[in-house]
Design a protein around this motif. Sequence first.
Motif, PDB file in Angstrom:
ATOM      1  N   GLY A 118       0.833  -1.210   0.000  1.00  0.00           N
ATOM      2  CA  GLY A 118       0.000   0.000   0.000  1.00  0.00           C
ATOM      3  C   GLY A 118       0.865   1.256   0.000  1.00  0.00           C
ATOM      4  O   GLY A 118       0.600   2.209  -0.742  1.00  0.00           O
ATOM      5  N   ALA A 119       1.906   1.226   0.812  1.00  0.00           N
ATOM      6  CA  ALA A 119       2.817   2.374   0.863  1.00  0.00           C
ATOM      7  C   ALA A 119       3.519   2.560  -0.479  1.00  0.00           C
ATOM      8  O   ALA A 119       3.659   3.683  -0.978  1.00  0.00           O
ATOM      9  CB  ALA A 119       3.840   2.176   1.981  1.00  0.00           C
ATOM     10  N   ALA A 120       3.953   1.447  -1.082  1.00  0.00           N
ATOM     11  CA  ALA A 120       4.618   1.535  -2.395  1.00  0.00           C
ATOM     12  C   ALA A 120       3.663   2.119  -3.426  1.00  0.00           C
ATOM     13  O   ALA A 120       4.045   2.942  -4.267  1.00  0.00           O
ATOM     14  CB  ALA A 120       5.096   0.144  -2.825  1.00  0.00           C
ATOM     15  N   SER A 121       2.402   1.703  -3.341  1.00  0.00           N
ATOM     16  CA  SER A 121       1.403   2.192  -4.290  1.00  0.00           C
ATOM     17  C   SER A 121       1.251   3.708  -4.154  1.00  0.00           C
ATOM     18  O   SER A 121       1.272   4.442  -5.148  1.00  0.00           O
ATOM     19  CB  SER A 121       0.072   1.476  -4.011  1.00  0.00           C
ATOM     20  N   HIS A 122       1.130   4.182  -2.936  1.00  0.00           N
ATOM     21  CA  HIS A 122       0.955   5.627  -2.725  1.00  0.00           C
ATOM     22  C   HIS A 122       2.211   6.406  -3.131  1.00  0.00           C
ATOM     23  O   HIS A 122       2.136   7.403  -3.851  1.00  0.00           O
ATOM     24  CB  HIS A 122       0.619   5.907  -1.258  1.00  0.00           C
TER      25      HIS A 122
END
Length: 393
Positions: A118-122
């Motif tokens: 999720g962090a990578a996506s953001h």
Amino acid sequence: MSTNTPLAIQPLSPLHQQMQQWRREIHQYPETAYEEFLTSDKVAEILGSLGLTVDRGLGGTGVVGLLEGELGEGPMIGLRADMDALHLNELNQFEHRSCHEGKMHGCGHDGHTAMLLGAASHLSRNRQFRGSICFIFQPAEEGHAGARKMIEDGMFERFPMDQVYGMHNWPGLEQGRFAVHPGAVMASADTFTISITGQGGHAAMPHQGVDPVLVAGQIISASQSIVSRNINPLESGVISITQMEGGDTHNVIPEQATLKGTVRTLAPEQRELIQQRLRTLVENIAAGFGAQAELIYRDGYPATINTPDNAEQCRRVAASLAGDENVDWAIAPSMGAEDFAFMLQQKPGAYIWIGNGAGPDCCALHNPHYDFNDEILPLGASYWVALSYQLLS
Ligand SMILES: [Zn+2]
Ligand SMILES: [Zn+2]
């Protein structure tokens, strides 16, 4: 998400459903040490679709996704999640329960993986930072040292990170809370075997032999003097002898006896001291009884020790998301072990706990009824995002 989501984690709220879906899919197909084939495929595919440079094969099934910021030169930081499951039969009945007999995500590594994705996506869509971020997805945290394997395979040469960070969900810590330790957070976990050789004979004529069972008893008792008499009372250590073998029947003094156990400490000095004292006692007690004994001591995971400055930065980031009052600082460490310790032996950084929920319904890690709390996914992913901006601004 509810409407009272704290402002600081709202940017990650739109990804909540997506992270939950990833998390539950990973939960359904748990894979154990070095066999995280489906999981690492999935992770690599997602990272690739986000435009990260994806490196595979470190530690076998390890995946590293590299994301460059758009503000130019800066440090390289590593954010790490673990992907492996446990050898455990899941007893939950919900829809996303394990489809792999005898394997279960009973430690929440499914959630760790989903939060880091999720962090990578953001961050892949909001690259207003300097330097670069390595998203590390490691195999085999549960007892098989996947972190060490990635390091041995050259991870820090290929990705010369300046700092590394880890996070584990923590049952017993309320949802919405973090805990950060300025030093030791998890213990070292070593194992040992003591082989005692006496001289077997008739149980009714013990004077003609050397009884290794009696020697084993003395060693068991004496070993418990190490923590109480040799370790500074303000430091900590555990020696547990957990297994004893010797003899086959009631009228024969056996030739051999064996003891097995574990040693836990929070600092390298105590770890070394306990090993030395144990060896001295084992060899000399046996000699005193006319027997021989050998200690085979196997180093397991070292203690997980945060670098104080980096831990302080993590504390500030956690407080910016959860509020000062919801970040525990320097609470008692756990005597459990964690192989992120190997990364922290090489690089400054910190490993923190995120509350998985507390109260009577709260289920412990490694319990067959455990499940990662999906409600904390946005908070955990927000932590990674905020930490990255904080370190790379
Ligand atoms: Zn575990
Ligand atoms: Zn774990």
